[in-house]
Design an enzyme around this catalytic site. Structure first.
Site, PDB file in Angstrom:
ATOM      1  N   ASP A   1      45.757  37.670  50.384  1.00  0.00           N
ATOM      2  CA  ASP A   1      47.141  37.208  50.286  1.00  0.00           C
ATOM      3  C   ASP A   1      48.083  37.972  51.204  1.00  0.00           C
ATOM      4  O   ASP A   1      49.239  37.597  51.348  1.00  0.00           O
ATOM      5  CB  ASP A   1      47.637  37.421  48.846  1.00  0.00           C
ATOM      6  CG  ASP A   1      47.337  36.231  47.971  1.00  0.00           C
ATOM      7  OD1 ASP A   1      46.969  35.191  48.506  1.00  0.00           O
ATOM      8  OD2 ASP A   1      47.473  36.367  46.745  1.00  0.00           O
ATOM      9  N   CYS A   2      47.604  39.054  51.738  1.00  0.00           N
ATOM     10  CA  CYS A   2      48.470  39.925  52.540  1.00  0.00           C
ATOM     11  C   CYS A   2      48.217  39.797  54.037  1.00  0.00           C
ATOM     12  O   CYS A   2      48.894  40.449  54.825  1.00  0.00           O
ATOM     13  CB  CYS A   2      48.290  41.368  52.116  1.00  0.00           C
ATOM     14  SG  CYS A   2      48.669  41.592  50.389  1.00  0.00           S
TER      15      CYS A   2
END
Ligand code: BGC
Ligand code: NOJ
Length: 813
Positions: free
Chosen positions: A486-487
């Site tokens: 997600d990063c």
């Protein structure tokens, strides 16, 4: 920190026993597994909620508090001039003895002081909306004791988010009722809410308090509430401000005498037209009924027995006897237990997840499914349908949804291009476990909109198509907002600190950002999909996808191989990420994991090379880091990953979740010794010593992240409990190392073990059959089956057919 031990495993009771309350971080447990849930720490801190930790918070909890973990269900025992708590907090009076036993959905906390023992059993009875707190008080001294007992809980005003911010309203809304020994919390019930909570004790009380300031004193703290210091309740009635529930009991105990008190924290919902008994008076019929079910210690004991039987049953589906206690206790007890908890909570409520942040993740929930589908397949079925109902017609998905409404979460929306593949992953796992193909015919809507229903199978089809319809310049999947990581925000470009990386709109137009992680995931799930289509008699669809999968494998070999390992991605501009050409972030774990799991280039030796590179560059004492070297500055073209200081979280932390991907990759490659070495580095029981001091978090479960080798404090654990690590650890050990894999026709046996493993036994219940599987490995091989005998007969191949009844299976490696 000094090198001391705070607890130990008690396998016979399936408990972790904490012997010192001052653990290096609160060590918690979860009560309830259906609708009513509680978090409870080893000092009785924590809170309860009904279904949704944000919208139905029952008791109040202040995160990141000073002192740490200072809200909970507390009992003050006043014995002469000494006031103490059985769980040590909040008074922190030194105890003569202390013990906390965290078990399967129950916790027992016992304290002893000046000849009195108080032992409290906390649990949520099966299918009930309440937490039981059964306190047993024993006088172990030679004199008669005159004890004053005060219970204490603080009500949360339901919505945990507004409870912490909207004080101009909150301080005027609080309402309670008191009836005999029951305190009712009914804030907002007069208007739109149809639910209330209560706190009851099964005997006459000598007083009560419901107004926090009156009980506590505005400037006193929890270690010495004014009422407790004075030694009697003030019988306060809350009007607004902060309602609480406190019972006051005077208890005389002769030498040797003991007494059971049953406290019940309950939750009730009433139909609109039956909300009130008379004007302003709430209808208590359901509360009375619930109380009547648990008003004696005997009834409570019976419910507790039922809970234990429930767990006996759940944990009997898969058991191993390996001769290694550390492995057995994780496989047979704690790993499976953690899987159940992550199923129930997703990533919502822990001591690191505040319960108000995230709903259920689309990808998270699908991955969690492989951890519990063997235990509660019916609930897995429902979960799949709920998740699929949040998909869009083009195959994209809401990234998250709320458990109460089951609706997609608009704050975050969609566009995470790995999400669709996970639906295939979860659904296939369900069918292989149960043989229930009928789920594919269930009519499931898009975005929960009635009238849009198509068969679940078609949801899988558009999931595959979503990847194919979103390929980039190298024929690799476009990453979208992000993939599993997600990063790794390749299309975000945020310079504004007030923007969240997670919710900021993407600048995806014209982007060339592609993901090798999704490529590997697509190949793994694509092969599953192809096999499924063949089973279903859909050869054309199978062929169509087989071609796409082959094309993807080819694209990975041509454009995704960096020479010694798989690339991680191409960025917005088409530049390489995770390449030896980069200064930092040369190699990433996700693509090594997924591409080796997919066996891409296995024959050509690519998997061997990639896995060796992992060992060389990313493995350290505590596990495998996510990327190496860590990013030392912010890269706007990569986003959140580079926001973390080196060695933490997605920037080169040991993100335990993806270690199993490499481990499975090792087993695909037949390297059992390497697989085992990686596995035991993050197996809690194997590193229990480290948890006591370095890791800090609970030694009986995996945490999401252990600080990596580039960090300031390598080995420090964070974010315990709610992590995909649980289900991946389970999937890895049960299916790939011990090698007992559900398949459409039966149990596929394919172990990949360390060469030191000579023999082990597994008991597996599967589709009505019970299999006792004995694996022998006299030559110390790492992989490969010589023969399998089922009930005395040698079978062809390595699939033990699914048949009801008991079966003896003997496997020669
Ligand atoms: C975390 C990720 C998480 C994401 C979404 C990020 O801040 O680092 O681990 O997946 O938030 O909640
Ligand atoms: C935790 C999130 O829950 C999950 O969805 C994500 O894949 C990982 N972090 C990695 O960023």
């Amino acid at each position: 920190m000094e090198n001391k031990k705070y607890g130990h495993f008690d396998d016979a009771h399936r408990e972790y026993v904490i012997t010192d309350p001052k653990t290096p971080w609160p060590w918690i447990n979860y009560l309830g597994n259906e609708d009513f849930f509680s978090l409870i720490s080893n000092t009785a801190g924590g809170y309860s909620f009904y279904k949704d930790a944000k919208f139905r918070r029952i008791t109040r909890y202040r995160y990141n508090n000073v002192p740490m973990d200072n809200d909970g269900r507390y009992f003050y025992i006043k014995d002469g001039d000494t006031t103490w708590n059985p769980g040590w907090k909040p008074c922190r009076t030194p105890l003569d003895s202390y013990e906390c036993r965290h078990g399967m959905n129950y916790t027992r906390i016992s304290g002893q002081k000046n000849g009195v023992e108080a032992s409290i059993l906390f649990f949520v009875p099966l299918h009930k909306w309440c937490e039981i707190q059964k306190m047993t008080l024993r006088n172990q001294s030679n004199e008669t004791k005159h004890l004053k007992v005060f219970s204490f809980q603080e009500w949360c005003l339901w919505n945990a988010a507004t409870d912490m911010e909207n004080f101009q309203r909150n301080f005027s809304t609080g309402e309670v009722e008191i009836e005999n020994s029951t305190i009712y919390h009914k804030t907002e019930y007069r208007e739109r809410r149809n639910h209330y909570a209560f706190y009851h004790v099964n005997q006459e009380i000598q007083g009560y308090d419901t107004d926090r300031e009156t009980f506590m004193g505005l400037y006193s703290d929890k270690s010495a509430p004014d009422a407790v210091t004075e030694g009697h309740a003030r019988n306060s009635f809350a009007h607004g401000w902060s309602p609480i529930a406190s019972h006051y009991l005077e208890i005389e105990l002769k030498p040797g005498e003991s007494r059971d008190l049953v406290f019940i924290l309950g939750y009730v919902e009433n139909p609109q037209e039956q909300k009130f008994e008379s004007k302003k008076v709430i209808n208590k019929a359901k509360a009375h009924a619930l109380i009547a079910e648990f008003d004696t210690a005997e009834k409570v004991d019976k419910a507790f027995e039922e809970l234990n039987e429930y767990w006996d049953n759940l944990l009997s589906v898969f058991t191993v006897k390996s001769g290694d206690d550390k492995l057995d206790r994780m496989v047979n007890i704690w790993n499976q237990y953690q899987c159940m908890v992550t199923f129930c909570m997703s990533r919502s409520a822990s001591f690191f997840e505040s319960g108000i942040g995230r709903g259920m993740g689309f990808r998270d929930s699908n991955q969690d499914l492989v951890g519990f589908v063997h235990q509660i397949p019916q609930r897995a079925r429902q979960r799949i349908i709920d998740i699929a109902s949040t998909q869009f017609a083009d195959g994209g998905c809401y990234h998250q949804y709320q458990p109460l409404s089951k609706r997609g979460n608009n704050d975050i929306g969609g566009g995470f291009n790995d999400d669709p593949c996970w639906l295939i992953f979860g659904t296939v796992a369900y069918i292989k476990e149960t043989g229930d193909f009928s789920i594919l015919n269930e009519m499931v809507p898009f975005d929960n909109k009635p009238g849009t229903e198509v068969k679940l199978f078609d949801h899988l089809k558009i999931s595959m198509d979503h990847v194919i319809n979103n390929l980039g310049p190298h024929g690799l999947p476009l990453i979208g907002r992000a993939d599993w990581n997600d990063c790794l925000n390749l299309n975000c470009f945020s310079w504004d600190p007030n923007e969240s990386f997670q919710t900021t709109e993407n600048q995806g137009k014209g982007s060339k950002a592609e993901s090798l992680m999704i490529a590997g995931l697509f190949v793994v799930t694509g092969k599953d999909y192809v096999e499924l289509c063949r089973r279903l008699g859909k050869p054309h669809e199978a062929d169509r996808m087989e071609t796409a999968v082959k094309a993807m494998e080819n694209a990975v070999k041509v454009h995704g191989w960096d020479g010694e390992w798989f690339l991680r991605a191409y960025d917005f501009y088409g530049e390489k990420i995770g390449s030896n050409e980069n200064d930092e972030g040369k190699i990433f774990i996700e693509s090594q994991g997924w591409c080796t799991m997919a066996g891409i280039g296995l024959k050509e030796g690519l998997c061997d090379k990639a896995l060796d590179s992992v060992k060389e560059r990313m493995e350290c004492e505590h596990g495998i880091v996510l990327n190496n070297p860590a990013y030392t500055t912010y890269h706007v073209e990569m986003g959140e990953i580079s926001s973390y200081p080196e060695g933490y979280k997605e920037n080169a932390g040991i993100f335990c979740h993806n270690n199993p991907w490499v481990i499975i990759g090792e087993t695909v490659d037949g390297r059992g010794d390497d697989a085992w070495n990686h596995y035991k580095k993050i197996l809690p029981s194997y590193v229990e010593e480290k948890y006591q001091t370095l890791h800090k978090v609970e030694p009986y479960v995996n945490c999401q992240m252990v600080a990596g080798k580039d960090s300031a404090r390598p080995g420090e654990g964070k974010n315990s409990w709610l992590t995909g690590t649980a289900s991946w650890m389970w999937y890895t050990i049960s299916e790939f190392i011990l090698g007992i894999k559900p398949s459409y026709d039966g149990l596929l046996i394919d172990p990949c073990v360390p060469s030191t493993t000579k023999t082990y036994e597994v008991n597996r219940k599967f589709r009505g059959g019970e299999y006792h599987i004995m694996v022998n490995n006299p030559e110390g091989n790492q992989k490969g089956i010589k023969s399998i005998m089922v009930d005395g007969k040698t079978i062809n191949g390595n699939i033990v057919p699914a048949e009801p009844g008991k079966h003896e299976v003997i496997v020669q490696m």
